[in-house]
Design a protein around this motif. Sequence first.
Motif, short mmCIF file in Angstrom:
data_model
loop_
_atom_site.label_atom_id
_atom_site.label_comp_id
_atom_site.label_asym_id
_atom_site.label_seq_id
_atom_site.Cartn_x
_atom_site.Cartn_y
_atom_site.Cartn_z
N LEU A 95 0.40 -1.68 -0.03
CA LEU A 95 0.11 0.35 0.25
C LEU A 95 0.58 1.17 0.06
N PRO A 96 1.88 1.09 0.61
CA PRO A 96 2.40 2.45 0.89
C PRO A 96 3.59 2.97 -0.48
N LEU A 97 4.18 2.40 -1.15
CA LEU A 97 4.26 2.10 -2.70
C LEU A 97 3.12 3.07 -3.59
N LYS A 98 2.08 1.59 -3.56
CA LYS A 98 1.27 2.16 -4.52
C LYS A 98 0.06 3.76 -3.99
N LEU A 99 0.37 4.22 -3.10
CA LEU A 99 0.62 5.63 -2.35
C LEU A 99 1.19 6.41 -3.18
N ALA A 100 1.88 6.30 -3.10
CA ALA A 100 3.42 7.25 -3.44
C ALA A 100 3.38 6.78 -5.34
N GLY A 101 3.02 6.22 -6.25
CA GLY A 101 3.22 6.37 -7.22
C GLY A 101 4.08 4.95 -7.80
N MET A 102 4.41 3.79 -7.21
CA MET A 102 5.16 3.06 -7.16
C MET A 102 4.09 1.77 -7.96
N SER A 103 4.70 1.55 -9.51
CA SER A 103 3.90 0.25 -10.25
C SER A 103 4.33 -0.43 -9.63
N LYS A 104 2.79 -1.94 -9.31
CA LYS A 104 3.18 -3.37 -9.19
C LYS A 104 4.90 -3.96 -9.35
N ALA A 105 5.11 -4.18 -10.69
CA ALA A 105 6.51 -4.38 -11.29
C ALA A 105 7.18 -4.00 -10.46
N ALA A 106 8.10 -2.42 -10.33
CA ALA A 106 8.26 -1.68 -9.84
C ALA A 106 8.58 -2.06 -7.77
N SER A 107 7.72 -2.36 -7.33
CA SER A 107 7.71 -2.68 -6.07
C SER A 107 7.99 -3.99 -5.50
N ASP A 108 7.22 -5.33 -6.50
CA ASP A 108 7.27 -6.78 -6.32
C ASP A 108 8.82 -6.93 -5.31
N ALA A 109 9.33 -6.86 -5.82
CA ALA A 109 10.89 -6.98 -4.51
C ALA A 109 10.99 -6.48 -3.69
N ALA A 110 10.83 -5.10 -3.60
CA ALA A 110 10.44 -4.37 -2.25
C ALA A 110 9.73 -4.99 -1.05
N VAL A 111 8.74 -5.75 -1.16
CA VAL A 111 7.25 -6.23 -0.84
C VAL A 111 7.72 -7.31 -0.60
N ALA A 112 8.40 -8.28 -1.48
CA ALA A 112 8.73 -9.59 -0.72
C ALA A 112 9.85 -9.65 0.09
N GLU A 113 10.76 -8.51 0.23
CA GLU A 113 11.56 -8.63 0.77
C GLU A 113 11.01 -7.79 2.66
N ALA A 114 9.61 -7.18 2.26
CA ALA A 114 9.12 -6.45 3.39
C ALA A 114 8.94 -7.98 4.18
N ILE A 115 8.61 -8.65 3.33
CA ILE A 115 7.23 -9.65 4.06
C ILE A 115 8.62 -10.69 4.67
N ALA A 116 9.66 -11.26 3.44
CA ALA A 116 10.33 -12.30 4.45
C ALA A 116 11.22 -11.35 5.92
N MET A 117 11.15 -10.66 5.44
CA MET A 117 12.03 -10.00 7.34
C MET A 117 11.11 -9.84 8.33
N VAL A 118 9.57 -9.96 7.97
CA VAL A 118 8.55 -10.40 9.19
C VAL A 118 8.68 -11.67 9.31
N ASP A 119 9.14 -12.49 8.59
CA ASP A 119 8.96 -14.13 8.51
C ASP A 119 7.21 -14.30 8.28
N LEU A 120 6.98 -13.98 6.76
CA LEU A 120 5.51 -14.28 6.24
C LEU A 120 5.93 -15.16 5.01
N THR A 121 7.04 -15.14 4.65
CA THR A 121 6.98 -15.75 3.52
C THR A 121 6.43 -16.74 3.33
N GLY A 122 5.59 -17.51 2.04
CA GLY A 122 4.47 -18.02 1.98
C GLY A 122 2.87 -17.83 2.89
N PHE A 123 2.84 -15.76 3.35
CA PHE A 123 1.33 -16.36 3.29
C PHE A 123 0.96 -14.96 2.38
N GLU A 124 1.56 -14.55 1.46
CA GLU A 124 1.69 -13.44 0.49
C GLU A 124 -0.29 -13.34 0.19
#
Length: 270
Positions: A95-124
Amino acid sequence: MSSTPTFTLNNVRKVYSNGTTALHDLNLTINDGQFVSLLGPSGCGKSTVLRLVAGLGKMSSGQLIWGSNARNKLAFVFQEAALMPWATVEDNVRLPLKLAGMSKAASDAAVAEAIAMVDLTGFESCYPRELSGGMKMRVSIARALVTKPEVLLMDEPFGALDEMTRSRLNSDLLDLWQQKQWTVVFVTHNIYEAVYLSNRVIVMAARPGRVVADVAIEAPYPRTEEFRTSPLFNQYCREISACLSRAANHHKEPFSESPSPRANMVDSVA
């Protein structure tokens, strides 16, 4: 630990429209890379401090001085996860990246990294209704981390969780803080949580809020479960409990000497 200020609050006063004085002559400096907990009685202005720093309110008087460009790299984690119930974990984090105007393709890596940091990989692809309370808070934290902040403001994020979940998230948060070297300001009502997490605990007086003690927690990181049961941990908890008791009863007796050489009591609170 750095001695470079991330931000400084000078003589901050906050009076709400109903006449309530939430903060009075509050002075506080937070340095780069510190983990600082704000502790005090309910209504002492802890959350107000965070909101003023985040720009979510205006002070009645005083100054907020930033020491770097960290003000542009700030994230806020609220008491409630406040997730969009119709959106998946991935979309809530994005959501914050979308509100900042970033496309899905451009934000995919950052979203995956953030989810991994909080140990939720697999719950996307899960929805909030499918998650436990602790998992929802992890999503909320990931949503803050996806912006790659330098300053993380956290307003009692684990207060509604059971002790086992809270303890685990405390340890996970410390691991992330050590890896990323954020500056963290953390509001809590829990003395044990504050001592375990922090290298400084700021004790605030009952309304009107101001700083009455600044306790350095001189215990090395990483902190383990053994630290929670150590004599040093218990000593700090007792010291801060004494500071809180005096803060809650400041109108009955003036502050004088510190209960410990490590607890820096502020005298101008009579």
